[in-house]
Motif scaffolding. Structure first.
Motif, short mmCIF file in Angstrom:
data_model
loop_
_atom_site.label_atom_id
_atom_site.label_comp_id
_atom_site.label_asym_id
_atom_site.label_seq_id
_atom_site.Cartn_x
_atom_site.Cartn_y
_atom_site.Cartn_z
N LEU A 1 -7.03 4.39 -11.44
CA LEU A 1 -7.72 3.41 -9.98
C LEU A 1 -8.47 4.27 -8.79
O LEU A 1 -9.64 3.83 -8.35
N PRO A 2 -7.82 5.12 -8.02
CA PRO A 2 -7.93 5.95 -7.25
C PRO A 2 -9.82 6.53 -7.92
O PRO A 2 -10.46 6.27 -6.21
N LEU A 3 -9.87 6.76 -8.44
CA LEU A 3 -10.66 8.21 -9.34
C LEU A 3 -11.77 7.32 -8.53
O LEU A 3 -12.94 7.28 -9.17
N TRP A 4 -11.99 5.86 -10.00
CA TRP A 4 -12.38 5.04 -10.51
C TRP A 4 -13.46 4.51 -8.66
O TRP A 4 -14.44 4.16 -8.64
N LEU A 5 -12.12 4.46 -7.88
CA LEU A 5 -13.06 3.02 -5.89
C LEU A 5 -13.58 4.63 -5.46
O LEU A 5 -14.50 4.08 -4.99
N GLN A 6 -12.90 5.73 -5.74
CA GLN A 6 -13.61 7.11 -4.63
C GLN A 6 -14.93 7.40 -5.25
O GLN A 6 -15.87 7.71 -4.63
N GLN A 7 -15.30 7.66 -6.60
CA GLN A 7 -16.28 7.87 -7.21
C GLN A 7 -17.29 7.09 -7.71
O GLN A 7 -18.51 7.55 -7.57
N PHE A 8 -17.13 5.68 -7.74
CA PHE A 8 -18.17 4.66 -8.35
C PHE A 8 -17.64 3.08 -7.55
O PHE A 8 -18.99 2.39 -7.61
N MET A 9 -16.99 3.65 -6.47
CA MET A 9 -17.06 2.07 -5.70
C MET A 9 -17.31 2.47 -4.42
O MET A 9 -17.26 1.70 -3.47
N GLY A 10 -17.30 3.33 -3.91
CA GLY A 10 -17.86 3.37 -2.22
C GLY A 10 -16.46 4.41 -1.71
O GLY A 10 -16.54 4.29 -0.17
N TYR A 11 -15.42 3.78 -1.96
CA TYR A 11 -14.14 3.75 -1.78
C TYR A 11 -13.96 5.06 -0.72
O TYR A 11 -13.38 6.25 -0.77
N THR A 12 -13.18 5.31 0.16
CA THR A 12 -13.23 6.15 1.27
C THR A 12 -11.94 6.63 0.85
O THR A 12 -10.80 6.41 0.33
N ALA A 13 -10.77 8.16 0.33
CA ALA A 13 -9.60 8.78 0.70
C ALA A 13 -9.06 7.59 1.04
O ALA A 13 -7.92 7.35 0.25
N THR A 14 -8.78 7.31 2.41
CA THR A 14 -8.30 6.20 3.04
C THR A 14 -7.98 5.32 2.34
O THR A 14 -6.84 4.58 2.51
N GLN A 15 -9.36 4.72 2.26
CA GLN A 15 -9.55 2.97 1.74
C GLN A 15 -8.39 3.04 0.60
O GLN A 15 -7.94 2.11 0.57
N ALA A 16 -9.02 4.37 -0.51
CA ALA A 16 -8.39 3.81 -2.01
C ALA A 16 -6.81 4.24 -1.37
O ALA A 16 -5.98 3.72 -1.88
N GLY A 17 -6.13 5.22 -0.26
CA GLY A 17 -4.59 4.90 -0.41
C GLY A 17 -4.17 3.23 0.14
O GLY A 17 -3.03 3.24 -0.68
N MET A 18 -5.30 3.00 1.24
CA MET A 18 -4.72 1.42 1.40
C MET A 18 -4.41 0.47 0.24
O MET A 18 -3.79 -0.46 0.28
N ILE A 19 -5.59 0.64 -0.74
CA ILE A 19 -5.64 -0.12 -2.27
C ILE A 19 -4.09 0.32 -2.74
O ILE A 19 -3.61 -0.60 -3.49
N MET A 20 -3.44 1.43 -2.96
CA MET A 20 -2.10 2.22 -3.37
C MET A 20 -1.23 1.48 -2.56
O MET A 20 -0.04 1.26 -3.45
N ALA A 21 -0.68 1.49 -2.02
CA ALA A 21 -0.32 1.57 -0.19
C ALA A 21 0.83 0.22 -0.58
O ALA A 21 1.92 0.18 -0.75
N PRO A 22 0.56 -1.30 -0.65
CA PRO A 22 1.54 -2.00 -1.29
C PRO A 22 2.33 -2.35 -2.32
O PRO A 22 3.06 -3.11 -2.50
N VAL A 23 1.91 -1.61 -2.71
CA VAL A 23 3.34 -1.41 -4.72
C VAL A 23 4.16 -1.54 -4.36
O VAL A 23 4.94 -1.36 -4.95
N GLY A 24 5.13 -0.80 -2.80
CA GLY A 24 6.52 -0.61 -2.00
C GLY A 24 6.50 -1.39 -2.44
O GLY A 24 7.82 -1.40 -1.46
N LEU A 25 5.56 -3.16 -1.70
CA LEU A 25 6.66 -4.10 -0.71
C LEU A 25 7.38 -4.52 -1.80
O LEU A 25 9.03 -4.50 -1.15
N PHE A 26 6.93 -4.43 -2.79
CA PHE A 26 8.07 -5.51 -3.07
C PHE A 26 8.96 -4.97 -4.66
O PHE A 26 10.23 -4.80 -4.33
N ALA A 27 8.60 -3.62 -4.48
CA ALA A 27 9.59 -2.83 -5.02
C ALA A 27 10.44 -2.63 -3.85
O ALA A 27 12.60 -2.87 -4.88
N ILE A 28 10.55 -2.37 -2.99
CA ILE A 28 11.64 -2.17 -2.28
C ILE A 28 12.46 -3.13 -1.49
O ILE A 28 13.37 -2.88 -0.97
N VAL A 29 12.36 -4.62 -1.85
CA VAL A 29 12.46 -5.67 -1.21
C VAL A 29 13.34 -5.95 -2.86
O VAL A 29 14.76 -7.22 -2.28
#
Length: 520
Positions: A297-325
């Motif tokens: 997912l982050p490879l595709w976002l950064q290489q072919f969707m024009g996302y920066t590393a920080t933006q790709a990280g922001m996409i991945m970050a919410p995965v922990g929210l429901f998991a923690i709760v």
């Protein structure tokens, strides 16, 4: 029978001691898991600073992974000879020292050597932190203990790339290793103060030197094949073929030796237990699929969707929210609910998430891409804890470190296989789609000719227009390949569900208590 009695006589910790023990053990685990991913984004800076190519820089990752994969299954055997507490303390302190040496390394050769040392000494940290943590809680609260512990392993892989990128940009790459020093020393001090009187029974079992040598040989060869395969074009390379032969032959000899050895370095007899092999296989394949898609997912976002590393990280970050709760809720209710139902629910949610991603296009916006990531946190909460409970149910407490090490080894190896296979398939399918799409760009296609003419009228040369169209074709080819990877992964998650139901339901009294040391 519960894992809390593993040392034999020690009662659970209470009050502030239990809280401090949980924090110390979790901090050591967090430090270890963080280091598996924190160096990834720093590779260009490390390679540039030490004067090597980025390809050579990847050995910083490979050396850690190979050494870690070798040492994890040794946990059970080392625990018998050294003791849980002493082995854990040695692992933490050696991890601190090797991290400090990594930061000081003046050359790539030394950095790779210190990373290999770091990976090797880190092997027992994950299973033993769980074993010690479970001994700190009464059996009735074992599920909650493991849920609290698992939060660190859900957050650390997400924090790794974000923290590594920030440190590299704002400080310097050695600090991605130096930060382990204070964390490790504090965790070691707290652990020793609480657990030094809670050592497990030590047995001077003979050293299975042949089994150990065969383990190093075939696991090392397998990891090298997985890490270097794509770079060397897999089996078109004589080097990869040779490494594969070594891995296969070494594995066969290892199996034969360990199954006939009186004191094996890895207890393969665990696979006689139906709950163990079925849930370990489901966990390994499920984790391999999950990790593969986390990479794609982050490879595709950064290489072919024009996302920066920080933006790709922001996409991945919410995965922990429901998991923690949700993780504490899963831990608290595990003794009342069949863990096979929880695992089935997790696989269904994973399949839903990946089906949603398979509908992405090049026009999909940021928020739409983030929604499946948020939902995926639900699946993660219901995935690790129930499957580990099934894996370790019915095992004698003395076998839990060995079972934990072996199940973690299977999971780590599956993650490496998933990453290698998925990235190779992703690129191969994209190349095929690109070739198919390019066939339509010819003089017989009026649409293609009109597009080229329009681009030339906007100021492009004929070659520039063709280059622009080629870039569009590449973007669409990788989009189609990404959709296929996501869709295929969704189907595989559905096919894993029957595997979970091959296991027997753990007894209610044992379900949470025996889930001592295998999730990550």
């Amino acid at each position: 029978m519960s894992s809390s009695s593993a040392p034999g006589v020690h009662p659970p910790l209470t009050g502030s001691a239990r809280v401090l023990g949980t924090l110390a053990l979790s901090a050591a685990t967090f430090m270890n898991v963080l280091d598996t991913s924190i160096a990834n984004v720093s590779l260009p800076a490390i390679a540039g600073d030490l004067g090597v190519s980025p390809v050579q820089g990847t050995w910083v990752i490979t050396s850690f992974a190979v050494a870690n994969a070798i040492s994890v299954p040794l946990t059970g055997w080392l625990t018998q000879r050294i003791g849980q507490v002493r082995l854990f303390m040695a692992s933490v302190l050696l991890f601190v020292i090797s991290s400090w040496l990594c930061g000081l390394a003046p050359s790539m050769t030394l950095l790779i050597a210190f990373r290999a040392l770091q990976g090797f000494v880190a092997g027992p940290l994950i299973p033993l932190s769980q074993t010690l943590l479970l001994s700190s809680y009464p059996p009735a609260k074992a599920g909650l203990a493991m849920a609290m512990w698992s939060i660190t392993t859900l957050v650390a892989p997400i924090m790794g790339p974000l923290l590594g990128g920030w440190i590299t940009d704002n400080m310097s790459w050695p600090w991605i290793f130096y930060i382990n020093v204070p964390v490790g020393l504090l965790a070691a001090a707290a652990t020793w103060s609480l657990y030094r009187q809670r050592e497990s029974v030590i047995k001077k079992v003979p050293i299975d030197s042949v089994g150990l040598a065969l383990l190093v040989l075939w696991v090392g060869a397998l990891q090298l094949m997985l890490d270097k395969g794509k770079e060397l074009d897999w089996f078109h390379s004589g080097e990869i073929i040779a490494i594969t032969v070594v891995a296969v032959v070494g594995f066969v000899f290892f199996l034969v030796w360990e199954l006939t050895e009186e004191h094996p370095v890895v207890d393969l007899s665990l696979f006689k237990e139906r709950n163990f092999w079925s849930s370990v296989l489901a966990t390994a394949v499920g984790y391999g699929l999950f990790f593969a898609n986390v990479v794609i997912l982050p490879l595709w976002l950064q290489q072919f969707m024009g996302y920066t590393a920080t933006q790709a990280g922001m996409i991945m970050a919410p995965v922990g929210l429901f998991a923690i709760v949700l993780s504490p809720m899963v831990g608290l209710t595990l003794s009342k609910v069949d863990p096979r139902k929880y695992a089935t629910f997790a696989f269904l949610v994973f399949a839903l998430v990946l089906w949603m991603r398979s509908r992405f296009t090049t026009q999909t916006d940021f928020n739409t891409i983030m929604i499946p990531t948020l939902i995926q946190g639900v699946a993660m909460a219901f995935f690790f804890i129930p499957l580990v409970t099934i894996t370790l149910s019915g095992l004698h407490p003395s076998r839990i470190p060995a079972a934990s090490g072996l199940s973690n080894f299977m999971r780590i190896t599956a993650g490496a296989i998933g990453t290698s296979v998925s990235t190779t398939m992703w690129e191969n399918r994209a190349a095929l789609h690109h070739a198919n799409l390019a066939e339509n760009i010819n003089t017989g296609s009026q649409t293609a000719m009109n597009t080229i003419e329009g681009l030339q009228k906007s100021g492009m040369s004929h070659e520039q227009a063709l280059g622009f169209i080629n870039n569009l074709l590449t973007q669409q080819a990788y989009m189609l390949s990404t959709q296929e990877i996501f869709y295929g992964s969704a189907l595989l998650f559905l096919l894993l569900i029957p595997l979970v139901w091959l296991a027997k339901r753990p007894k209610a009294s044992a379900g949470g208590a025996e889930a001592a040391a295998g999730a990550h």
